[in-house]
Design an enzyme around this catalytic site. Structure first.
Site, PDB file in Angstrom:
ATOM      1  N   GLU A 213      11.245  -8.332  -1.901  1.00  0.00           N
ATOM      2  CA  GLU A 213      11.751  -7.026  -1.456  1.00  0.00           C
ATOM      3  C   GLU A 213      11.100  -6.779  -0.107  1.00  0.00           C
ATOM      4  O   GLU A 213       9.936  -6.407  -0.032  1.00  0.00           O
ATOM      5  CB  GLU A 213      11.389  -5.966  -2.509  1.00  0.00           C
ATOM      6  CG  GLU A 213      12.214  -4.713  -2.407  1.00  0.00           C
ATOM      7  CD  GLU A 213      11.559  -3.695  -1.520  1.00  0.00           C
ATOM      8  OE1 GLU A 213      11.840  -3.732  -0.289  1.00  0.00           O
ATOM      9  OE2 GLU A 213      10.782  -2.881  -2.019  1.00  0.00           O
ATOM     10  N   LEU A 214      11.853  -7.052   0.953  1.00  0.00           N
ATOM     11  CA  LEU A 214      11.248  -7.135   2.290  1.00  0.00           C
ATOM     12  C   LEU A 214      11.651  -5.948   3.171  1.00  0.00           C
ATOM     13  O   LEU A 214      12.189  -4.959   2.683  1.00  0.00           O
ATOM     14  CB  LEU A 214      11.638  -8.486   2.911  1.00  0.00           C
ATOM     15  CG  LEU A 214      11.358  -9.692   1.996  1.00  0.00           C
ATOM     16  CD1 LEU A 214      11.806 -10.992   2.644  1.00  0.00           C
ATOM     17  CD2 LEU A 214       9.895  -9.760   1.598  1.00  0.00           C
TER      18      LEU A 214
ATOM     19  N   LYS B 128      -1.762  -8.776  -7.559  1.00  0.00           N
ATOM     20  CA  LYS B 128      -2.703  -8.673  -6.438  1.00  0.00           C
ATOM     21  C   LYS B 128      -2.289  -7.440  -5.625  1.00  0.00           C
ATOM     22  O   LYS B 128      -1.296  -7.462  -4.910  1.00  0.00           O
ATOM     23  CB  LYS B 128      -2.661  -9.913  -5.538  1.00  0.00           C
ATOM     24  CG  LYS B 128      -3.787  -9.867  -4.507  1.00  0.00           C
ATOM     25  CD  LYS B 128      -3.459 -10.516  -3.186  1.00  0.00           C
ATOM     26  CE  LYS B 128      -2.587  -9.720  -2.276  1.00  0.00           C
ATOM     27  NZ  LYS B 128      -3.149  -8.473  -1.721  1.00  0.00           N
ATOM     28  N   PRO B 129      -3.039  -6.346  -5.789  1.00  0.00           N
ATOM     29  CA  PRO B 129      -2.653  -5.141  -5.032  1.00  0.00           C
ATOM     30  C   PRO B 129      -3.067  -5.270  -3.572  1.00  0.00           C
ATOM     31  O   PRO B 129      -3.854  -6.145  -3.213  1.00  0.00           O
ATOM     32  CB  PRO B 129      -3.462  -4.036  -5.723  1.00  0.00           C
ATOM     33  CG  PRO B 129      -4.648  -4.725  -6.309  1.00  0.00           C
ATOM     34  CD  PRO B 129      -4.239  -6.141  -6.609  1.00  0.00           C
TER      35      PRO B 129
ATOM     36  N   CYS C 141      10.226   1.386   2.798  1.00  0.00           N
ATOM     37  CA  CYS C 141      11.140   0.320   3.267  1.00  0.00           C
ATOM     38  C   CYS C 141      12.559   0.839   3.437  1.00  0.00           C
ATOM     39  O   CYS C 141      13.349   0.222   4.137  1.00  0.00           O
ATOM     40  CB  CYS C 141      11.168  -0.832   2.264  1.00  0.00           C
ATOM     41  SG  CYS C 141       9.580  -1.571   2.037  1.00  0.00           S
TER      42      CYS C 141
ATOM     43  N   TRP D 296       0.812  -1.217   0.000  1.00  0.00           N
ATOM     44  CA  TRP D 296       0.000   0.000   0.000  1.00  0.00           C
ATOM     45  C   TRP D 296       0.851   1.275   0.000  1.00  0.00           C
ATOM     46  O   TRP D 296       0.344   2.344  -0.269  1.00  0.00           O
ATOM     47  CB  TRP D 296      -0.940   0.027   1.218  1.00  0.00           C
ATOM     48  CG  TRP D 296      -0.227  -0.231   2.518  1.00  0.00           C
ATOM     49  CD1 TRP D 296      -0.156  -1.426   3.175  1.00  0.00           C
ATOM     50  CD2 TRP D 296       0.544   0.699   3.314  1.00  0.00           C
ATOM     51  NE1 TRP D 296       0.609  -1.313   4.318  1.00  0.00           N
ATOM     52  CE2 TRP D 296       1.052  -0.019   4.430  1.00  0.00           C
ATOM     53  CE3 TRP D 296       0.846   2.051   3.199  1.00  0.00           C
ATOM     54  CZ2 TRP D 296       1.837   0.579   5.415  1.00  0.00           C
ATOM     55  CZ3 TRP D 296       1.641   2.654   4.173  1.00  0.00           C
ATOM     56  CH2 TRP D 296       2.124   1.921   5.258  1.00  0.00           C
ATOM     57  N   ASN D 297       2.150   1.166   0.322  1.00  0.00           N
ATOM     58  CA  ASN D 297       2.889   2.424   0.520  1.00  0.00           C
ATOM     59  C   ASN D 297       3.262   3.108  -0.798  1.00  0.00           C
ATOM     60  O   ASN D 297       3.493   4.316  -0.831  1.00  0.00           O
ATOM     61  CB  ASN D 297       4.106   2.229   1.433  1.00  0.00           C
ATOM     62  CG  ASN D 297       5.149   1.297   0.870  1.00  0.00           C
ATOM     63  OD1 ASN D 297       4.870   0.539  -0.051  1.00  0.00           O
ATOM     64  ND2 ASN D 297       6.343   1.345   1.415  1.00  0.00           N
TER      65      ASN D 297
ATOM     66  N   GLU E 204      15.057  -5.293  -8.502  1.00  0.00           N
ATOM     67  CA  GLU E 204      14.040  -4.697  -9.361  1.00  0.00           C
ATOM     68  C   GLU E 204      14.588  -3.397  -9.912  1.00  0.00           C
ATOM     69  O   GLU E 204      15.283  -2.668  -9.210  1.00  0.00           O
ATOM     70  CB  GLU E 204      12.782  -4.398  -8.541  1.00  0.00           C
ATOM     71  CG  GLU E 204      12.151  -5.643  -7.967  1.00  0.00           C
ATOM     72  CD  GLU E 204      10.817  -5.354  -7.325  1.00  0.00           C
ATOM     73  OE1 GLU E 204      10.765  -4.459  -6.459  1.00  0.00           O
ATOM     74  OE2 GLU E 204       9.839  -6.006  -7.706  1.00  0.00           O
TER      75      GLU E 204
ATOM     76  N   GLU F  23      11.853  -2.129  12.381  1.00  0.00           N
ATOM     77  CA  GLU F  23      11.540  -1.043  11.447  1.00  0.00           C
ATOM     78  C   GLU F  23      10.320  -0.300  12.002  1.00  0.00           C
ATOM     79  O   GLU F  23       9.257  -0.909  12.184  1.00  0.00           O
ATOM     80  CB  GLU F  23      11.214  -1.716  10.109  1.00  0.00           C
ATOM     81  CG  GLU F  23      10.908  -0.825   8.967  1.00  0.00           C
ATOM     82  CD  GLU F  23      10.637  -1.640   7.697  1.00  0.00           C
ATOM     83  OE1 GLU F  23      10.057  -2.738   7.782  1.00  0.00           O
ATOM     84  OE2 GLU F  23      11.002  -1.160   6.617  1.00  0.00           O
TER      85      GLU F  23
HETATM   86  C1  SIN Z   1       9.583   0.743  -0.680  1.00  0.00           C
HETATM   87  O1  SIN Z   1       9.336   1.363   0.339  1.00  0.00           O
HETATM   88  O2  SIN Z   1       9.351  -0.468  -0.767  1.00  0.00           O
HETATM   89  C2  SIN Z   1      10.121   1.379  -1.918  1.00  0.00           C
HETATM   90  C3  SIN Z   1      10.916   2.570  -1.647  1.00  0.00           C
HETATM   91  C4  SIN Z   1      11.378   3.244  -2.909  1.00  0.00           C
HETATM   92  O3  SIN Z   1      11.101   2.807  -4.028  1.00  0.00           O
HETATM   93  O4  SIN Z   1      12.058   4.256  -2.764  1.00  0.00           O
END
Ligand code: SIN
Length: 492
Positions: free
Chosen positions: A260-261, A185-186, A294, A161-162, A471, A394
């Site tokens: 991507e965790l 799947k969003p 993240c 969602w971010n 990615e 986190e």
């Molecule tokens: C993320 O928070 O997963 C992506 C951060 C970003 O693309 O800068």
């Protein structure tokens, strides 16, 4: 900290269509889920709850479409992806508004996310056109040997969602550029932005089944997609906990994973840094989307001799952040995504204070007339212990914690002393030190005097328990390919 005035809210009560095999549909097998605006709690739309059977139909469509999509030329695929990028740019305000309504991202940042997303489609298009295999020098005179790069097949993406638009773009752009098809799947929090993207994909002529989007209960949808015999790759952005579960589930059919965790990024400021510039970079790295990224700076280490000077610079910048209605142009700090996020941030702040940290700014829920209880004041804590929750976990919120350090060796040890390794930042004007530290940081993304390192053309992904797979850029497209070795005998 400043506060902006509430704007006039508009309410959307639409059911966000799914896209399956080139058709938009709003059929829900159970009562549709309400999507709420985190800033006001108002319902902004409804999300269809698809069954496992519907998810399997989407996977069938992706598998079927793959046989023709993989045979299109890379330049034709690139042409279509560039049309999608152009469409995002021309509809920037509609996408940005939807992002803000669904996840509370301040409008200015949401516009930035739309451009960021468009850049993923553009970068993937170019990288796809540049994909190459190789010829191999054979030890046998009449043998010719080749490594061919082929698209891996039908793929699935589970997005957070971010970044409701950018994380789909980051996965779908490279997948389609490589010749793969995809089912997305969003997040249940942000299906409406995904639905806008589905409409754009259709309008831009992406063929039926090449891009599919299915919403519903995550376990149901993901279980059905992963069980589908034609599914070849899973790409997921989200927590380490869920990533672990998915990797286990994907191992049954040996589906390739890109995970991507979570992160817990250290941000190191040496005394020889340009402190004003470092402060600007830290504000960007920490308060972008209220810390809900993240790669957000989570543990800030400042060399002891400059700590008070640096704190003064940070406090001045934090005081200038405007908190309020995320739909207003002036707002820089909006709501957190949900009550659980508020509870976590509150717990981290209370725990830090209990363990000896000093609260210099914020620390509480901000009460705003006519809005939800999900606004948290930008918070500054100094000191405490390495065992504080906000240093070990986190935070994913607007809490900045500053720790003092004395030596380079000590700070590198501290920076690497966590199980995850997504991003890390180092600020110094000493080029030798910059390289030394960059080389020792155990993180997949390093911002060297840069608090905003993400870019569509660059490989993004973590080390250790932050996952695996990259990615973005050329590597991001290659991740959607497999290498086929061809040995050919030639009569002379
Ligand atoms: C993320 O928070 O997963 C992506 C951060 C970003 O693309 O800068």
């Amino acid at each position: 900290m400043l506060r902006s005035q509430p704007s006039n809210w508009e309410f959307h009560l639409e059911i966000a269509p799914c896209l399956i095999d080139g058709r938009l549909h709003t059929q829900s097998d159970e009562a549709p889920l309400e999507v709420r605006n985190p800033a006001t709690d108002a319902v902004v739309g409804l999300m269809p709850m698809c069954s496992a059977a519907v998810a399997s139909t989407a996977a069938d469509a992706a598998v079927h479409a793959f046989s023709s999509w993989k045979r299109t030329t890379a330049s034709e695929r690139a042409r279509l992806l560039r049309l999608v990028a152009a469409r995002l740019r021309s509809d920037r305000d509609a996408f940005a508004r939807m992002i803000t309504l669904e996840c509370g991202k301040p409008l200015l940042e949401a516009r930035g996310e739309v451009e960021y997303s468009a850049s993923f489609f553009d970068a993937a298009a170019s990288a796809g056109e540049g994909l190459e295999g190789s010829t191999i020098a054979s030890r046998i005179a009449d043998r010719r040997a080749f490594a061919l790069r082929e698209p891996i097949g039908a793929t699935m993406a589970i997005t957070p969602w971010n970044f409701p638009l950018a994380m789909i773009a980051r996965k779908t752009g490279p997948a389609l550029a490589a010749g793969c098809t995809q089912v997305v799947k969003p997040s249940e929090e942000t299906p409406l932005t995904a639905a806008l993207l589905s409409q754009a994909m259709l309008d831009c002529g992406i063929p039926a089944g090449v891009f599919n989007c299915v919403t519903g209960d995550p376990a149901t949808i993901v279980g059905a997609l992963l069980a589908h015999p034609g599914m070849r790759k899973l790409s997921f952005t989200g927590s380490t906990e869920v990533g672990r579960l998915l990797a286990r589930q994907a191992s049954d059919r040996l589906v390739r994973c890109a995970l991507e965790l979570g992160g817990n990024a250290p941000f190191i400021v040496f005394a020889d840094a340009d402190l004003a510039r470092a402060a600007d970079q830290l504000i960007a790295a920490k308060f972008r989307f209220m810390g809900q990224t993240c790669i957000s700076a989570n543990r800030v280490y400042v060399e002891r001799s400059v700590q008070s000077a640096f704190l003064a610079l940070i406090e001045a910048r934090m005081d200038a952040l405007t908190l309020g209605d995320p739909l207003l142009e002036t707002t820089r700090v909006g709501p957190l995504i949900n009550d659980a996020a508020i509870a976590k941030v509150t717990r981290h702040v209370q725990d830090a204070i209990a363990r000896g940290a000093t609260l210099r700014r914020g620390g509480s829920i901000a009460k705003l007339a006519g809005m939800s209880q999900r606004f948290f004041e930008p918070t500054l804590l100094v000191g405490g212990t390495p065992s504080m929750a906000c240093a070990c976990e986190e935070t994913f919120g607007p809490v900045l914690t500053i720790h003092a350090f004395d030596t380079e060796a000590e700070v590198i040890l501290a920076a690497n002393a966590v199980a995850v390794g997504l991003a890390a930042y180092v600020m110094t004007q000493d080029a030798d030190r910059l390289w030394r530290v960059v080389e020792q940081l155990d993180a997949g993304v390093v911002g060297a005097n840069d608090g905003a390192p993400s870019a569509a053309e660059a490989p993004f992904g973590g080390f250790k328990e932050s996952g695996y797979g990259k990615e973005g850029g050329r590597i991001g497209v290659e991740e959607y390919t497999r290498v086929k070795y061809v040995s050919m005998r030639v009569r002379s």
